[in-house]
Design a protein around this motif. Structure first.
Motif, PDB file in Angstrom:
ATOM      1  N   THR A   1      10.526  -3.435  -0.472  1.00 41.49           N
ATOM      2  CA  THR A   1      10.038  -4.222  -1.617  1.00 41.49           C
ATOM      3  C   THR A   1      11.050  -4.290  -2.760  1.00 41.49           C
ATOM      4  OG1 THR A   1       7.729  -3.894  -1.041  1.00 41.49           O
ATOM      5  CG2 THR A   1       8.205  -4.447  -3.342  1.00 41.49           C
TER       6      THR A   1
ATOM      7  N   ALA B   1       7.456   0.112   1.127  1.00 36.11           N
ATOM      8  CA  ALA B   1       7.943   0.739  -0.106  1.00 36.11           C
ATOM      9  C   ALA B   1       9.472   0.698  -0.182  1.00 36.11           C
ATOM     10  CB  ALA B   1       7.452   2.185  -0.188  1.00 36.11           C
ATOM     11  N   THR B   2      10.131   0.812   0.952  1.00 38.13           N
ATOM     12  CA  THR B   2      11.598   0.771   0.986  1.00 38.13           C
ATOM     13  C   THR B   2      12.126  -0.636   0.740  1.00 38.13           C
ATOM     14  OG1 THR B   2      11.699   2.641   2.515  1.00 38.13           O
ATOM     15  CG2 THR B   2      13.639   1.208   2.418  1.00 38.13           C
TER      16      THR B   2
ATOM     17  N   ASP C   1       5.639   3.055   4.363  1.00 44.16           N
ATOM     18  CA  ASP C   1       6.967   3.517   3.945  1.00 44.16           C
ATOM     19  C   ASP C   1       7.990   2.383   4.036  1.00 44.16           C
ATOM     20  OD1 ASP C   1       6.021   6.044   3.390  1.00 44.16           O
ATOM     21  OD2 ASP C   1       6.726   6.928   5.281  1.00 44.16           O
TER      22      ASP C   1
END
Length: 135
Positions: A125, A122-123, A119
């Motif tokens: 990147t 994903a945040t 997570d």
């Protein structure tokens, strides 16, 4: 594995493990260089067996060409690091502080158990990608 290409098509390799520097205000820069050189010459060959890294002294570069690095696909790095202008130390880039802060904020949440690594990645990147895309 090569580093990703920048927007201009060039590649830059950041060296992380063996980062050395001598302050421009050093009172004895020659002595500082001799210490770093001697330490690196004595220490880095042993590191290649534990954590293959680009050596900090050019004359040790052949030690990076070994079975482990060949199996990892690191051979292109040997040529890459010998090209002027492509080897950088983290923090040297104008955007490093911003990018490092973005990443560290997410890593802190992972280490605190408040977010999974997936997570956090994903945040952060898209934020890092946006910063890298800025001119």
């Amino acid at each position: 594995m090569l580093t990703p290409k920048a927007n201009n098509g060039n590649r830059v390799w950041y060296t992380h493990f063996q980062c050395w520097a001598i302050s421009s205000k050093a009172k004895a820069p020659d002595a500082a260089w001799q210490y770093i050189r001697d330490f690196v010459l004595a220490y880095e060959p042993a590191i290649q067996n534990i954590a293959p890294t680009i050596p900090g002294v050019k004359e040790l570069l052949p030690s990076f060409d070994n079975e482990t690095t060949r199996n990892l696909g690191y051979q292109p790095l040997i040529e890459l690091v010998q090209k002027p202008g492509v080897l950088r130390i983290p923090g040297a880039g104008a955007k490093w502080d911003k990018i490092s802060g973005l990443i560290q904020a997410e890593l802190d949440l992972v280490f605190a158990g408040e977010k999974s690594a997936a997570d956090a990645a994903a945040t952060v990147t898209p934020k890092v990608d946006a910063e890298l895309a800025r001119s």
